[in-house]
Motif scaffolding. Structure first.
Motif, PDB file in Angstrom:
ATOM      1  N   UNK A 168       0.676  -1.092   0.060  1.00  0.00           N
ATOM      2  CA  UNK A 168      -0.043  -0.017  -0.058  1.00  0.00           C
ATOM      3  C   UNK A 168       0.798   1.000   0.099  1.00  0.00           C
ATOM      4  N   UNK A 169       0.203   2.321  -0.596  1.00  0.00           N
ATOM      5  CA  UNK A 169       0.782   3.574  -0.807  1.00  0.00           C
ATOM      6  C   UNK A 169       0.063   4.799  -0.122  1.00  0.00           C
ATOM      7  N   UNK A 170       0.432   5.661   0.848  1.00  0.00           N
ATOM      8  CA  UNK A 170      -0.718   6.483   1.263  1.00  0.00           C
ATOM      9  C   UNK A 170       0.097   8.048   1.377  1.00  0.00           C
ATOM     10  N   UNK A 171      -0.842   8.888   0.503  1.00  0.00           N
ATOM     11  CA  UNK A 171      -0.159  10.431   0.569  1.00  0.00           C
ATOM     12  C   UNK A 171      -1.214  11.382   1.280  1.00  0.00           C
ATOM     13  N   UNK A 172      -0.787  11.696   2.448  1.00  0.00           N
ATOM     14  CA  UNK A 172      -1.704  12.797   3.116  1.00  0.00           C
ATOM     15  C   UNK A 172      -2.299  13.932   2.190  1.00  0.00           C
ATOM     16  N   UNK A 173      -3.447  14.555   2.589  1.00  0.00           N
ATOM     17  CA  UNK A 173      -3.991  15.662   1.549  1.00  0.00           C
ATOM     18  C   UNK A 173      -2.861  16.755   1.455  1.00  0.00           C
ATOM     19  N   UNK A 174      -2.245  16.893   2.720  1.00  0.00           N
ATOM     20  CA  UNK A 174      -1.421  18.359   2.473  1.00  0.00           C
ATOM     21  C   UNK A 174      -0.197  18.102   1.947  1.00  0.00           C
ATOM     22  N   UNK A 175       0.133  16.892   1.634  1.00  0.00           N
ATOM     23  CA  UNK A 175       1.273  16.575   0.760  1.00  0.00           C
ATOM     24  C   UNK A 175       1.008  16.075  -0.880  1.00  0.00           C
ATOM     25  N   UNK A 176      -0.072  16.203  -1.274  1.00  0.00           N
ATOM     26  CA  UNK A 176      -0.765  15.567  -2.235  1.00  0.00           C
ATOM     27  C   UNK A 176      -0.496  16.823  -3.426  1.00  0.00           C
ATOM     28  N   UNK A 177      -0.313  16.320  -4.679  1.00  0.00           N
ATOM     29  CA  UNK A 177      -0.131  17.360  -5.792  1.00  0.00           C
ATOM     30  C   UNK A 177      -1.582  17.790  -6.046  1.00  0.00           C
ATOM     31  N   UNK A 178      -2.696  17.015  -5.825  1.00  0.00           N
ATOM     32  CA  UNK A 178      -3.888  17.647  -6.198  1.00  0.00           C
ATOM     33  C   UNK A 178      -4.695  17.916  -5.159  1.00  0.00           C
ATOM     34  N   UNK A 179      -4.033  18.194  -4.052  1.00  0.00           N
ATOM     35  CA  UNK A 179      -4.900  18.858  -2.657  1.00  0.00           C
ATOM     36  C   UNK A 179      -5.990  17.877  -2.237  1.00  0.00           C
ATOM     37  N   UNK A 181      -6.131  13.548  -0.375  1.00  0.00           N
ATOM     38  CA  UNK A 181      -5.423  12.260   0.034  1.00  0.00           C
ATOM     39  C   UNK A 181      -5.576  11.125  -1.040  1.00  0.00           C
ATOM     40  N   UNK A 182      -4.489  10.459  -1.328  1.00  0.00           N
ATOM     41  CA  UNK A 182      -4.470   9.638  -2.133  1.00  0.00           C
ATOM     42  C   UNK A 182      -3.949   8.457  -2.032  1.00  0.00           C
ATOM     43  N   UNK A 183      -4.014   7.132  -2.552  1.00  0.00           N
ATOM     44  CA  UNK A 183      -3.629   5.814  -2.175  1.00  0.00           C
ATOM     45  C   UNK A 183      -3.439   4.871  -3.195  1.00  0.00           C
ATOM     46  N   UNK A 184      -2.619   3.864  -3.090  1.00  0.00           N
ATOM     47  CA  UNK A 184      -2.355   2.969  -4.131  1.00  0.00           C
ATOM     48  C   UNK A 184      -2.315   1.477  -3.321  1.00  0.00           C
ATOM     49  N   UNK A 185      -2.946   0.407  -3.914  1.00  0.00           N
ATOM     50  CA  UNK A 185      -3.161  -0.704  -3.166  1.00  0.00           C
ATOM     51  C   UNK A 185      -2.677  -1.767  -4.382  1.00  0.00           C
ATOM     52  N   UNK A 186      -1.880  -2.906  -4.008  1.00  0.00           N
ATOM     53  CA  UNK A 186      -1.633  -3.727  -5.004  1.00  0.00           C
ATOM     54  C   UNK A 186      -1.438  -5.094  -4.214  1.00  0.00           C
ATOM     55  N   UNK A 187      -2.042  -6.192  -4.783  1.00  0.00           N
ATOM     56  CA  UNK A 187      -1.997  -7.492  -4.604  1.00  0.00           C
ATOM     57  C   UNK A 187      -1.030  -8.494  -5.372  1.00  0.00           C
TER      58      UNK A 187
END
Length: 319
Positions: A168-179, A181-187
């Motif tokens: 998993x990847x998580x980027x908080x809202x304050x650090x996101x390029x598009x204002x 929060x975002x995430x990525x999930x891979x199995x």
């Protein structure tokens, strides 16, 4: 006498520093690694990414880094990586010879691994061995979106259970390029490197990382000297203005030290380029050993209104 005393103090100070460094080294398990690469390429129009028009001498994605771990308890250790891209001998501009790559610090234990910092998103990580011309102008990132390395992220990687793992990847809202929060999930199922197992399958989704929402399926298979891989992806920009499908297929076959390779990529989302595009590449590697590879390839990029091609010869050394 003063000069002798000064030199003695300098030698003592140096000895203290060396002893301290040696002590720290004994406490941590670490390795210095990197990739040195030189490429001579001729590119027709300069439309494609990662290549300028004309004949150029490049050091494509050459890098150096240090990675390791430090035991904290019987079941917990600190893990770290500091890596930079080296661009020192390209062109005449050496004012910025380094740029940031994966750089993070975290913890690992029975729960898996959690690191914080700059890292490949787990969506990018899911590509596995599908890209036969990785880190060249024929890289699948020429057309396929989502091949991102993002700072200020939290990455979790589980241990493998029954051949499967979660990342998993998580980027908080304050650090996101598009204002937001975002995430990525891979199995993942199988071996991403195709070493311990001859197959690899991954299902991955990214949401609002680097202004992208997308899903992909990746598969790779190796049998003796033959390797086949493919990727299918559905992509949409977070503002909803662009969307479409993309895919990549690659094949290679080892003949002694020679490895002929073919790859075809197509994407109609218009996210990486403003037009639909397709790219095919043919090349051959000559593998001297596990560390050293010479290569030659030709790649052709065809957009709706523009086109470009590049031929390159290079030498790559990993340490």
């Amino acid at each position: 006498m003063t000069t002798i005393f000064t030199h003695t103090k300098t030698r003592v100070a140096a000895a203290v520093i060396l002893a301290s460094t040696a002590g720290s080294a004994m406490a941590a398990d670490y390795a210095v690694y990197g990739k040195a690469e030189v490429q001579i390429a001729n590119t027709d129009t300069g439309v494609m990414r990662y290549a300028d028009e004309g004949t150029q001498i490049e050091a494509p994605f050459s890098r150096i880094g240090i990675k390791g771990s430090h035991k904290l308890t019987e079941s917990l250790k600190a893990v770290f990586k500091y890596e930079v891209q080296v661009k020192g001998f390209e062109h005449d501009d050496t004012s910025e010879p380094f740029s940031a790559r994966n750089t993070y610090l975290g913890l690992a234990g029975d729960f898996g691994e959690v690191v914080v910092g700059r890292n490949d998103t787990r969506f990018k990580y899911s590509e596995g061995k599908v890209d036969g011309f990785n880190e060249t102008q024929a890289d699948i990132a020429q057309l396929i979106p989502g091949q991102d390395r993002i700072g200020d992220t939290i990455t979790y990687s589980s241990k493998t259970y029954g051949g499967a793992s979660l990342a998993l990847t998580y980027a908080p809202k304050d650090d996101s390029s598009n204002d937001e929060s975002g995430y990525a999930a891979t199995v993942i199922y199988g071996d991403r490197a195709l070493k311990s197992k001859d197959y690899y399958v991954a299902i991955s989704h990214v949401d609002a990382l680097n202004k992208l929402t997308a899903s992909r399926v990746v598969a790779a298979w190796k049998h003796e000297n033959l390797q086949l891989a493919g990727l299918f992806q559905r992509s949409e920009s977070t503002d909803g203005t662009k969307e479409g499908n993309g895919y990549a297929i690659s094949a290679s076959y080892a003949i002694d030290k020679w490895v002929p390779k073919l790859q075809y990529v197509k994407d109609d989302s218009k996210i990486r380029h403003a037009e639909e595009g397709k790219q095919w590449t043919a090349g051959v590697d000559y593998v001297f050993d596990k560390q050293t590879t010479a290569y030659l390839f030709y790649t052709d990029l065809d957009l709706e209104l523009e086109s470009d091609n590049s031929v390159a010869i290079g030498l790559k050394y990993k340490f």
